[in-house]
Design a protein around this motif. Structure first.
Motif, PDB file in Angstrom:
ATOM      1  N   VAL A 105       6.176  -2.210  -8.252  1.00  0.00           N
ATOM      2  CA  VAL A 105       4.854  -2.738  -8.591  1.00  0.00           C
ATOM      3  C   VAL A 105       5.018  -4.214  -8.938  1.00  0.00           C
TER       4      VAL A 105
ATOM      5  N   ALA B 243      -0.269   3.407  -8.330  1.00  0.00           N
ATOM      6  CA  ALA B 243      -0.573   4.632  -7.580  1.00  0.00           C
ATOM      7  C   ALA B 243      -0.131   4.500  -6.122  1.00  0.00           C
ATOM      8  N   MET B 244      -0.355   3.341  -5.521  1.00  0.00           N
ATOM      9  CA  MET B 244       0.082   3.117  -4.137  1.00  0.00           C
ATOM     10  C   MET B 244       1.601   3.159  -4.038  1.00  0.00           C
TER      11      MET B 244
ATOM     12  N   ASP C 141       3.483  -3.749  -4.318  1.00  0.00           N
ATOM     13  CA  ASP C 141       2.024  -3.650  -4.360  1.00  0.00           C
ATOM     14  C   ASP C 141       1.627  -3.762  -5.822  1.00  0.00           C
ATOM     15  N   VAL C 142       0.429  -4.235  -6.063  1.00  0.00           N
ATOM     16  CA  VAL C 142      -0.069  -4.376  -7.429  1.00  0.00           C
ATOM     17  C   VAL C 142      -0.477  -3.015  -8.004  1.00  0.00           C
ATOM     18  N   SER C 143      -0.693  -2.028  -7.143  1.00  0.00           N
ATOM     19  CA  SER C 143      -1.156  -0.704  -7.563  1.00  0.00           C
ATOM     20  C   SER C 143       0.012   0.257  -7.771  1.00  0.00           C
TER      21      SER C 143
ATOM     22  N   ASP D 139       2.829  -8.285  -8.646  1.00  0.00           N
ATOM     23  CA  ASP D 139       1.646  -9.097  -8.376  1.00  0.00           C
ATOM     24  C   ASP D 139       2.041 -10.194  -7.390  1.00  0.00           C
TER      25      ASP D 139
ATOM     26  N   GLY E 184       0.837  -1.200   0.000  1.00  0.00           N
ATOM     27  CA  GLY E 184       0.000   0.000   0.000  1.00  0.00           C
ATOM     28  C   GLY E 184       0.869   1.246   0.000  1.00  0.00           C
TER      29      GLY E 184
END
Length: 187
Positions: free
Chosen positions: A71, A53-54, A49-51, A73, A30
């Protein structure tokens, strides 16, 4: 909010000795809050994180060469087998579809004898206020795929090949079950 701050302070106090001088992978980081709190304890932290933006938000203010954000998965990590002493997945397994598949990937990147630390919200023990917060999370895009009690969560980890060495239920608006597990070799 004070109650949640106390739970997170307790979480960091549990995590620090577990990562002391270790190479750590944190998945589902996150905003990087956990990784940043552990920076003085661990030798190196890869926080993913996969996001995107995070991760962009997590990178803000990070000037340490010991902490790297990327980033990734959690189901397909780019790291070699047995790369990390500790894998942390904090507050995520309850919102992940098929968390047992993530546990397989964590086992792959964790060194033999390594530690999985997997604190997660155990929503089945919610108060009415906690149930309302769980509904708000679902509306915000964080659906609950697993509603465990603390005991059911620990059993889930054991059923998926982990030896739970330490567990603590941290009182929070939604109970947070801290689970520290050892990698068990499968035969």
């Amino acid at each position: 909010m004070r109650k949640n701050a106390i739970a997170y302070d307790q979480l960091y106090a549990l995590l620090r000795p577990a990562v002391w001088h270790k190479t750590v992978l944190e998945v589902a980081t996150g905003t990087g809050q956990v990784a940043k709190h552990l920076l003085c304890s661990a030798d190196h932290i890869e926080a993913t994180d996969v996001s995107a933006a995070m991760i962009a938000q997590a990178k803000r203010g990070n000037f340490s060469s010991k902490l790297y954000f990327s980033v990734q998965d959690m189901f397909h990590l780019p790291y070699a087998d047995q790369s990390f002493d500790v894998v942390i997945v904090s507050n995520a397994l309850h919102i992940v579809p098929h968390p047992e598949k993530a546990l397989i990937e964590f086992r792959r990147v964790l060194k033999n004898g390594g530690t999985l630390i997997a604190p997660t919200f155990t929503h089945a023990e919610n108060s009415p206020w906690g149930n309302l917060q769980a509904l708000a999370l679902k509306i915000a895009g964080f659906p609950l795929h697993s509603r465990w009690t603390s005991a059911a969560y620990l059993a889930f980890l054991q059923q998926n090949g982990w030896t739970v060495c330490k567990s603590v239920v941290l009182q929070n608006s939604i109970p947070l079950t801290y689970a520290e597990c050892k990698k068990v070799e499968r035969r």
